[in-house]
Design a protein around this motif. Structure first.
Motif, PDB file in Angstrom:
ATOM      1  N   LEU A  19       0.827  -1.205   0.000  1.00  0.00           N
ATOM      2  CA  LEU A  19       0.000   0.000   0.000  1.00  0.00           C
ATOM      3  C   LEU A  19       0.865   1.261   0.000  1.00  0.00           C
ATOM      4  O   LEU A  19       0.596   2.212  -0.734  1.00  0.00           O
ATOM      5  CB  LEU A  19      -0.926  -0.012   1.215  1.00  0.00           C
ATOM      6  CG  LEU A  19      -1.916   1.138   1.319  1.00  0.00           C
ATOM      7  CD1 LEU A  19      -2.883   1.107   0.139  1.00  0.00           C
ATOM      8  CD2 LEU A  19      -2.682   1.055   2.624  1.00  0.00           C
ATOM      9  N   ILE A  20       1.923   1.255   0.782  1.00  0.00           N
ATOM     10  CA  ILE A  20       2.838   2.398   0.822  1.00  0.00           C
ATOM     11  C   ILE A  20       3.535   2.568  -0.526  1.00  0.00           C
ATOM     12  O   ILE A  20       3.694   3.686  -1.026  1.00  0.00           O
ATOM     13  CB  ILE A  20       3.851   2.232   1.969  1.00  0.00           C
ATOM     14  CG1 ILE A  20       3.127   2.381   3.304  1.00  0.00           C
ATOM     15  CG2 ILE A  20       4.987   3.233   1.859  1.00  0.00           C
ATOM     16  CD1 ILE A  20       3.961   1.997   4.505  1.00  0.00           C
ATOM     17  N   ALA A  21       3.937   1.460  -1.145  1.00  0.00           N
ATOM     18  CA  ALA A  21       4.613   1.540  -2.444  1.00  0.00           C
ATOM     19  C   ALA A  21       3.688   2.095  -3.522  1.00  0.00           C
ATOM     20  O   ALA A  21       4.094   2.955  -4.322  1.00  0.00           O
ATOM     21  CB  ALA A  21       5.124   0.158  -2.846  1.00  0.00           C
ATOM     22  N   VAL A  22       2.456   1.642  -3.559  1.00  0.00           N
ATOM     23  CA  VAL A  22       1.498   2.135  -4.559  1.00  0.00           C
ATOM     24  C   VAL A  22       1.208   3.611  -4.323  1.00  0.00           C
ATOM     25  O   VAL A  22       1.149   4.405  -5.274  1.00  0.00           O
ATOM     26  CB  VAL A  22       0.200   1.300  -4.529  1.00  0.00           C
ATOM     27  CG1 VAL A  22      -0.900   1.960  -5.336  1.00  0.00           C
ATOM     28  CG2 VAL A  22       0.473  -0.101  -5.038  1.00  0.00           C
ATOM     29  N   THR A  23       1.047   4.012  -3.078  1.00  0.00           N
ATOM     30  CA  THR A  23       0.805   5.418  -2.762  1.00  0.00           C
ATOM     31  C   THR A  23       1.973   6.283  -3.202  1.00  0.00           C
ATOM     32  O   THR A  23       1.785   7.354  -3.788  1.00  0.00           O
ATOM     33  CB  THR A  23       0.563   5.596  -1.253  1.00  0.00           C
ATOM     34  OG1 THR A  23      -0.543   4.768  -0.870  1.00  0.00           O
ATOM     35  CG2 THR A  23       0.257   7.037  -0.907  1.00  0.00           C
ATOM     36  N   ALA A  24       3.191   5.828  -2.966  1.00  0.00           N
ATOM     37  CA  ALA A  24       4.378   6.584  -3.372  1.00  0.00           C
ATOM     38  C   ALA A  24       4.448   6.707  -4.889  1.00  0.00           C
ATOM     39  O   ALA A  24       4.793   7.773  -5.417  1.00  0.00           O
ATOM     40  CB  ALA A  24       5.631   5.915  -2.834  1.00  0.00           C
ATOM     41  N   LEU A  25       4.121   5.653  -5.613  1.00  0.00           N
ATOM     42  CA  LEU A  25       4.146   5.699  -7.073  1.00  0.00           C
ATOM     43  C   LEU A  25       3.086   6.650  -7.635  1.00  0.00           C
ATOM     44  O   LEU A  25       3.340   7.398  -8.575  1.00  0.00           O
ATOM     45  CB  LEU A  25       3.956   4.305  -7.660  1.00  0.00           C
ATOM     46  CG  LEU A  25       5.143   3.363  -7.509  1.00  0.00           C
ATOM     47  CD1 LEU A  25       4.762   1.962  -7.965  1.00  0.00           C
ATOM     48  CD2 LEU A  25       6.330   3.874  -8.304  1.00  0.00           C
ATOM     49  N   VAL A  26       1.901   6.637  -7.056  1.00  0.00           N
ATOM     50  CA  VAL A  26       0.831   7.534  -7.514  1.00  0.00           C
ATOM     51  C   VAL A  26       1.204   8.984  -7.242  1.00  0.00           C
ATOM     52  O   VAL A  26       1.029   9.855  -8.090  1.00  0.00           O
ATOM     53  CB  VAL A  26      -0.512   7.171  -6.842  1.00  0.00           C
ATOM     54  CG1 VAL A  26      -1.560   8.241  -7.079  1.00  0.00           C
ATOM     55  CG2 VAL A  26      -1.004   5.824  -7.349  1.00  0.00           C
ATOM     56  N   LEU A  27       1.748   9.255  -6.061  1.00  0.00           N
ATOM     57  CA  LEU A  27       2.154  10.624  -5.748  1.00  0.00           C
ATOM     58  C   LEU A  27       3.296  11.078  -6.652  1.00  0.00           C
ATOM     59  O   LEU A  27       3.324  12.226  -7.088  1.00  0.00           O
ATOM     60  CB  LEU A  27       2.566  10.724  -4.279  1.00  0.00           C
ATOM     61  CG  LEU A  27       1.423  10.621  -3.269  1.00  0.00           C
ATOM     62  CD1 LEU A  27       1.972  10.595  -1.854  1.00  0.00           C
ATOM     63  CD2 LEU A  27       0.442  11.747  -3.451  1.00  0.00           C
ATOM     64  N   ALA A  28       4.226  10.213  -6.951  1.00  0.00           N
ATOM     65  CA  ALA A  28       5.345  10.577  -7.817  1.00  0.00           C
ATOM     66  C   ALA A  28       4.863  10.822  -9.249  1.00  0.00           C
ATOM     67  O   ALA A  28       5.370  11.716  -9.932  1.00  0.00           O
ATOM     68  CB  ALA A  28       6.400   9.469  -7.803  1.00  0.00           C
ATOM     69  N   ALA A  29       3.887  10.074  -9.707  1.00  0.00           N
ATOM     70  CA  ALA A  29       3.376  10.255 -11.057  1.00  0.00           C
ATOM     71  C   ALA A  29       2.626  11.576 -11.205  1.00  0.00           C
ATOM     72  O   ALA A  29       2.628  12.187 -12.269  1.00  0.00           O
ATOM     73  CB  ALA A  29       2.443   9.100 -11.430  1.00  0.00           C
ATOM     74  N   ASN A  30       2.011  12.034 -10.140  1.00  0.00           N
ATOM     75  CA  ASN A  30       1.235  13.275 -10.190  1.00  0.00           C
ATOM     76  C   ASN A  30       2.054  14.494  -9.811  1.00  0.00           C
ATOM     77  O   ASN A  30       1.534  15.611  -9.858  1.00  0.00           O
ATOM     78  CB  ASN A  30       0.021  13.179  -9.266  1.00  0.00           C
ATOM     79  CG  ASN A  30      -0.999  12.211  -9.802  1.00  0.00           C
ATOM     80  OD1 ASN A  30      -1.160  12.078 -10.999  1.00  0.00           O
ATOM     81  ND2 ASN A  30      -1.682  11.520  -8.912  1.00  0.00           N
ATOM     82  N   ALA A  31       3.304  14.344  -9.458  1.00  0.00           N
ATOM     83  CA  ALA A  31       4.123  15.461  -9.001  1.00  0.00           C
ATOM     84  C   ALA A  31       4.909  16.061 -10.154  1.00  0.00           C
ATOM     85  O   ALA A  31       6.122  16.169 -10.115  1.00  0.00           O
ATOM     86  CB  ALA A  31       5.069  14.993  -7.900  1.00  0.00           C
ATOM     87  N   GLY A  32       4.224  16.442 -11.215  1.00  0.00           N
ATOM     88  CA  GLY A  32       4.875  17.054 -12.360  1.00  0.00           C
ATOM     89  C   GLY A  32       4.793  18.560 -12.284  1.00  0.00           C
ATOM     90  O   GLY A  32       4.176  19.129 -11.375  1.00  0.00           O
TER      91      GLY A  32
END
Length: 62
Positions: A19-32
């Motif tokens: 869950l932490i890994a998926v959350t980190a990936l989603v936040l990184a993808a939206n941090a443009g």
């Protein structure tokens, strides 16, 4: 000696890590970078006619 942990505990830690890994990936993808107010007007596209370009290359005219 180390004792083996119980199965529910391992599954809970694995689920939390996933869950932490998926959350980190989603936040990184939206941090443009944010979108600007207007697109830059200095970018121009020039169309080159292939017939004109090839005849100019043969005659040495630029």
């Amino acid at each position: 000696m180390l004792e083996r942990t119980d199965t529910p505990g391992r599954l809970t830690r694995g689920l939390a890590a996933a869950l932490i890994a998926v959350t980190a990936l989603v936040l990184a993808a939206n941090a443009g970078p944010t979108r600007g107010a207007e697109p830059s007007r200095t970018q121009h596209t020039t169309h080159v006619d292939p017939d004109t370009a090839s005849s100019a290359a043969r005659t040495g005219v630029r």
